[in-house]
Every structure is written in structure tokens, then in C-alpha cells.
Design a protein around this motif. Structure first.
Motif, short mmCIF file in Angstrom:
data_model
loop_
_atom_site.label_atom_id
_atom_site.label_comp_id
_atom_site.label_asym_id
_atom_site.label_seq_id
_atom_site.Cartn_x
_atom_site.Cartn_y
_atom_site.Cartn_z
N VAL A 241 -8.59 79.21 5.51
CA VAL A 241 -8.10 80.01 4.47
C VAL A 241 -7.16 79.16 3.62
N GLY A 242 -6.94 77.89 3.85
CA GLY A 242 -6.21 77.17 3.12
C GLY A 242 -5.64 75.85 3.93
N PHE A 248 -6.63 71.48 6.74
CA PHE A 248 -7.37 72.76 6.60
C PHE A 248 -7.11 73.67 7.73
N LEU A 249 -6.71 74.84 7.61
CA LEU A 249 -6.38 75.96 8.66
C LEU A 249 -7.33 76.96 8.81
N ARG A 250 -7.82 77.37 9.85
CA ARG A 250 -8.40 78.77 9.87
C ARG A 250 -7.33 79.77 9.93
N ALA A 251 -7.87 81.07 9.77
CA ALA A 251 -6.90 82.26 9.73
C ALA A 251 -6.15 82.35 11.33
N ASN A 286 -1.71 85.09 -3.26
CA ASN A 286 -2.87 84.33 -2.44
C ASN A 286 -2.35 83.45 -1.50
N LYS A 287 -1.11 83.23 -1.45
CA LYS A 287 -0.67 82.19 -0.55
C LYS A 287 -0.33 83.05 0.94
N VAL A 288 -0.76 84.50 1.01
CA VAL A 288 -0.34 85.04 2.35
C VAL A 288 -1.35 84.67 3.52
N ALA A 289 -2.44 84.52 3.14
CA ALA A 289 -3.40 84.29 4.30
C ALA A 289 -3.19 82.73 4.68
N PRO A 290 -3.13 81.90 3.94
CA PRO A 290 -2.78 80.59 4.29
C PRO A 290 -1.22 80.25 5.14
N LEU A 291 -0.43 81.14 4.40
CA LEU A 291 0.89 81.17 5.17
C LEU A 291 0.98 81.63 6.67
#
Length: 330
Positions: A241-242, A248-251, A286-291
């Protein structure tokens, strides 16, 4: 006003206006009296450090800050913005707050690690000069990519932090991603690279944002030639997700077995967790998921975020995130 006095004014104002702490609590934290705290806050208004703007609509910022702090075991600085504020307006307000907070935290004989990116470039534009002694700024992740060297972009960004604090600057002249993990392993044995890696490990503060795979405004790593089509397909297949520092990170916050991370040059979440203060600066839907992924990975100790993004984050967090705690800072 001398430098020590300036720092007391900034610390008191930050805790009072950004953290919503009572004067008695601030006095205990600063080792002074309530009346002195009152004078410091008054001084912040008189010098223009604090500008008070009245808005008809009420702000959720203090309550959101407390909710995020409780949910994730972090210090959350939620910056009030109108619901209709544009992405640029939200980014500017968050950047100004982050720049002021950073100036209150960073001092002589400290090391600041900085990751490059659009958000950090914005923060750099609001840094007020604060001369320090014996301090250093180190680049956290490589910048070269398939289209350009990337060096000018990252170098200018990192140097702006060094200039603001009168600090020595340590650039990281490696690609953002190696083509082969074996190449990275070989480079990590080079003395010139190990010197920068050692400086990163000594950082007192790490400053970064999160990169978003999706959204109307793609993050720099996804729009500036750092990934080819095959890489993007791998990220999609892996549920990424970001990223944080181009790792890189998953949700769910997992990252260890994402193949591209073996070629990434930024510090891993495990390496970041060894640093005492990890400041994440975020603005944008759009930063909510990676945050949320970064919070689940445990890489954040201090979050600077706009009110709209914080509200979306709180709504998302309600659906699932277990509370994380962190060890006290020493």
C-alpha cells in the motif's frame, strides 16, 4: 532573546497549542512554574511564533490527537485545517508545524536522519535558521533511479536541512533500488557506504513521510522513474500500500518478504525502531492506508498530520488496529 530562551518558548507553545497540554503539565515537563509557562506562551504570541486564527467551525484536532495517541502509543500533533482545504493547503500547514517542532527537538551534538520526498521538500521550505554545534544531517535512502541520477534532487533537499541548522551533511550516493540484491550486499561492505550507514544508526531523530501507491497525487518514488512495470506488478501482487524510506509495506505493516525490499537502500522498520525519535509527517487522503501500515509496523513515535487526514485515519483505525506501545525515550 537568547537561544535557550527561544527553545523554552517553542517547547511551551508546542505543548500548549499542538498537544493541548495544561500549563501545570507543561511546567512539570520543563521543570519550571506555571507562571513562567504562562509568560513563555505569551511571548510566543508576541513574537509571532504563534498566530491565532478564529474559525467559525469547531476543530476536532485536539480530540483526534488524543485518540491517535491512545490507539497507537505515539505523540500525535494534529494540525487544524478546514474540511474544504485543498491538498496543497493541508500540506503547507502540516509542513509549517513539522518545521517548528523539528527546530524545538534538534540541537547541538545531535544527528538528524532525513528521507527525501515531496512532503519533506515542503517541510524544508519552512525551516527557520537555528545554528547548532557538532550536529549532522544524514540522508536515509539512496536517490538514483533509471531516468536520472536523482542526486541533485536529494542533495538539495538534505543540504537545506544542514543549512538551516548549521550542521554537517552526509549524502548517501547509492541508487534508491539496486537491480540485484547481491549488488546491494557488496556495496554495503564498502567503507564509504558503511560510514553513512553508521551515521544513520547514530541518528537521534529520523524524519520521513509515507509514500502512497494509489491516489490522485502519486508519491515521488512511484512517479519519478524509480520503478519499472515489472516492479509495479510485484507491488500489486504483494498487496503493498506504500513505503517508508523506500521500504515497501503491506496494509498490515508486514515488509520482510516483499521481494523489492531486498534491493531497497532505505532503513528497514526494524532499523528505524532502534532510533529514539521517528517523526512521520503526513498530509493527504491517499496517505491514510500507508500511514496506517507504518503505524502497524511500529516505525512512528511522533506523527504530524492534518486534521482531515487524521479523521480518516481514526475512522480506519477503529476497524482493526491493536494498540501499540513504545519504550520510553531515554
Amino acid at each position: 532573546m537568547d537561544t535557550e530562551r527561544e527553545q523554552d518558548v517553542l517547547r511551551a507553545a508546542s505543548m500548549y497549542y499542538l498537544q493541548d497540554l495544561k500549563m501545570e503539565v507543561i511546567a512539570r515537563h520543563l521543570g519550571t512554574s506555571r507562571s513562567t509557562v504562562s509568560r513563555l506562551i505569551k511571548r510566543a504570541r508576541e513574537t509571532g511564533l504563534v498566530e491565532i486564527t478564529l474559525r467559525p467551525a469547531s476543530t476536532r484536532a485536539p480530540g483526534l490527537g488524543r485518540s491517535l495517541a491512545a490507539a497507537f502509543g505515539i505523540d500525535a500533533y494534529v494540525v487544524p485545517v478546514p474540511d474544504h482545504a485543498s491538498h496543497i493547503e493541508r500540506l503547507e500547514q502540516v509542513s509549517m508545524t513539522a518545521a517548528r517542532l523539528l527546530s524545538s527537538w534538534f540541537d547541538s551534538d545531535m544527528v538528524l536522519g532525513v528521507a527525501w520526498g515531496t512532503t519533506l521538500a515542503s517541510v524544508s521550505r519552512y525551516l527557520a535558521p537555528k545554528p547548532t554545534r557538532g550536529s549532522a544531517v544524514v540522508q536515509l535512502n539512496g536517490a538514483a533511479n533509471m531516468r536520472t541520477s536523482g542526486i541533485d534532487y536529494a542533495s538539495d533537499l538534505i543540504s537545506s536541512f544542514g543549512t538551516a541548522f548549521g550542521a554537517g551533511v552526509h549524502h548517501f550516493s547509492v541508487p534508491a533500488f539496486f537491480d540485484f540484491s547481491d549488488t546491494k550486499a557488496a556495496m554495503w561492505r564498502e567503507r564509504s557506504v558503511r560510514r553513512v550507514l553508521d551515521m544513520q544508526r547514530r541518528a537521534d531523530i529520523a524524519l520521513f513521510s509515507v509514500g502512497a501507491v494509489a491516489g490522485a497525487v502519486p508519491s515521488h518514488v512511484y512517479s519519478a522513474g524509480y520503478l519499472d512495470e515489472a516492479d509495479v506488478r510485484v507491488l500489486h501482487d504483494e498487496g503493498v500500500v506504500g513505503d517508508v524510506c523506500t521500504v515497501f509495506l503491506r496494509a498490515d505493516g508486514s515488509w520482510q518478504d516483499v521481494p523489492l525490499n531486498a534491493r531497497a537502500t532505505g532503513p528497514t522498520p526494524t532499523e528505524l525502531q532502534r532510533l529514539p525519535r521517528r517523526v512521520c509527517v503526513v498530509a493527504g487522503d491517499n496517505k491514510v492506508a500507508p500511514l496506517l501500515a507504518a503505524l502497524r509496523a511500529g516505525v512512528v513515535t511522533d506523527l504530524v498530520v492534518d486534521e482531515v487526514t487524521a479523521g480518516l485515519l481514526a475512522d480506519s483505525a477503529e476497524q482493526a488496529t491493536p494498540r501499540r506501545t513504545r519504550a520510553p525515550r531515554t
